[in-house]
Design a protein around this motif. Structure first.
Motif, short mmCIF file in Angstrom:
data_model
loop_
_atom_site.label_atom_id
_atom_site.label_comp_id
_atom_site.label_asym_id
_atom_site.label_seq_id
_atom_site.Cartn_x
_atom_site.Cartn_y
_atom_site.Cartn_z
N GLU A 164 0.84 -1.21 0.00
CA GLU A 164 0.00 0.00 0.00
C GLU A 164 0.87 1.26 0.00
O GLU A 164 1.95 1.30 0.58
CB GLU A 164 -0.92 -0.05 1.24
CG GLU A 164 -1.96 1.05 1.31
CD GLU A 164 -1.40 2.30 1.95
OE1 GLU A 164 -1.83 3.39 1.54
OE2 GLU A 164 -0.54 2.19 2.86
N TYR A 165 0.36 2.30 -0.65
CA TYR A 165 1.13 3.52 -0.94
C TYR A 165 1.78 4.13 0.29
O TYR A 165 2.99 4.46 0.28
CB TYR A 165 0.21 4.55 -1.61
CG TYR A 165 0.86 5.88 -1.89
CD1 TYR A 165 1.60 6.07 -3.05
CD2 TYR A 165 0.75 6.94 -0.99
CE1 TYR A 165 2.22 7.29 -3.31
CE2 TYR A 165 1.36 8.15 -1.24
CZ TYR A 165 2.09 8.32 -2.41
OH TYR A 165 2.71 9.53 -2.65
N ASN A 166 1.03 4.36 1.37
CA ASN A 166 1.59 5.05 2.54
C ASN A 166 2.72 4.26 3.19
O ASN A 166 3.54 4.84 3.91
CB ASN A 166 0.50 5.32 3.58
CG ASN A 166 -0.34 6.52 3.25
OD1 ASN A 166 -0.06 7.26 2.32
ND2 ASN A 166 -1.42 6.71 4.00
N ILE A 167 2.78 2.97 2.95
CA ILE A 167 3.86 2.13 3.48
C ILE A 167 5.01 2.06 2.49
O ILE A 167 6.17 2.29 2.84
CB ILE A 167 3.34 0.71 3.79
CG1 ILE A 167 2.17 0.77 4.79
CG2 ILE A 167 4.47 -0.17 4.32
CD1 ILE A 167 2.50 1.35 6.14
N LYS A 168 4.70 1.78 1.23
CA LYS A 168 5.78 1.49 0.27
C LYS A 168 6.54 2.74 -0.17
O LYS A 168 7.68 2.63 -0.64
CB LYS A 168 5.23 0.76 -0.95
CG LYS A 168 4.43 1.61 -1.91
CD LYS A 168 3.99 0.80 -3.14
CE LYS A 168 3.18 1.66 -4.10
NZ LYS A 168 2.74 0.90 -5.28
N LEU A 169 5.94 3.95 -0.04
CA LEU A 169 6.65 5.13 -0.51
C LEU A 169 7.92 5.38 0.31
O LEU A 169 8.89 5.92 -0.22
CB LEU A 169 5.75 6.37 -0.47
CG LEU A 169 6.30 7.55 -1.27
CD1 LEU A 169 6.20 7.29 -2.77
CD2 LEU A 169 5.60 8.85 -0.91
#
Length: 319
Positions: A164-169
């Protein structure tokens, strides 16, 4: 009538507002939720100063320029900046609520001044990781509510997991933040929040509202839609992931909650692991219609909302 309910929760919001539009909807919901005493809006990722301009402009337009804005950690991560049309002409020095150049330092001062403070994270965890790096003992006094991760479902309720975006960024930031000694972590992953959207009557209530928060959300929504070249009038919202984090920070209504041990792997997946951090995870939205009704009520109010009798509100982490 005198409100005899629990006193408002001192709160810091960490946001990448000016990217996806759901941050704006979540900030609007927070402003109209009497459960919270919003002490600071902290910006994160990409150009954090640009994001502070988006936040300050929105707060001022809503008549809430009493709330300070802290500039968090910028990071050249390629995150979209969709609100330049809205924010480029705004001057931070005109904002009367106060701009803190060292937003992390201001957050730590607020934590020191409050016996119990809630941090709501609706951004990649870059700035919160810096908060943890500077003072782990301070964060041990706080409860953290985060929108992030994917446990068994992805967007729109589809089966299967994603990074998920908020984790992987910013994977190292997510790993540091989850390992830090927060008093409690509550997580709303895509399983819980990945299918929240307003349409039909619910969206029309927002579109027809004269309430400052609703009106200014739609002003930013129009800019966001223009950035992504969405033609024609809007008849529905985009997915409003981050509103679930605001709700979860004060209430477990409409939600199935499980205690799980979670860890972030090196490519950004949020995994159940015996070596992970135990946290309270919202694994399912049990009554989406009721949640959407609550969201609409909050966004279109023009006056402070009395607490709802018998509403399930967190007291001392009772789940």
């Amino acid at each position: 009538m005198t409100n005899c309910g629990p006193k408002p929760i001192p709160t810091i919001l960490d946001t990448d507002i000016g990217n996806d539009i759901d941050d704006t909807w979540a900030l609007g919901m927070l402003l109209n939720s009497p459960e919270f005493d919003l002490k600071l809006v902290l910006t994160s990722t990409g150009d954090a100063r640009y994001r502070a301009k988006v936040a300050a402009g929105f707060l001022e337009a809503c008549g809430r320029d009493d709330i300070p804005v802290g500039i968090g950690v910028s990071r050249a991560d390629g995150s979209p900046e969709t609100m330049h049309e809205y924010a480029d002409s705004y001057r931070l020095e005109q904002y009367s609520g106060g701009i803190w150049e060292d937003g992390v330092g201001r957050a730590l001062e607020l934590i020191a001044a409050e016996p119990e403070l809630t941090v709501i994270g609706i951004a990649p965890l870059t700035t919160l990781a810096e908060l943890c790096r500077r003072d782990e003992r301070a964060v041990s006094r706080c409860r953290l509510t985060v929108m992030g991760g994917s446990i068994a479902k992805r967007h729109r309720g589809a089966a299967g997991v994603v990074a998920e975006y908020n984790i992987k960024l910013d994977v190292p930031a997510a790993q540091r933040t989850f390992r830090a000694p927060w008093r409690e972590i509550l997580l709303t992953p895509l399983d819980h929040c990945g299918d929240i959207a307003l349409s039909g009557v619910n969206y029309r209530k927002i579109a027809e509202s004269a309430a400052p928060v609703a009106r200014n959300i739609l002003a930013q929504y129009a800019v966001w839609r223009n950035y992504w070249k969405h033609g024609g009038p809007a008849h529905a919202s985009s997915i409003l992931y981050d509103t679930a984090a605001v709700h979860l920070a004060y209430s477990g209504e409409f939600t199935r909650l499980e205690r799980l041990k979670l860890a972030v792997d090196d490519v950004g997946f949020t995994r159940i692991s015996p070596e992970g951090r135990e946290m309270l995870v919202a694994t399912e939205m049990t009554d989406p219609a009721a949640f959407q009704q609550r969201l609409v009520e909050r966004l279109i109010t023009t006056q402070p909302i009395e607490r709802i009798e018998n509403e399930k509100i967190y007291s001392v982490y009772s789940y």
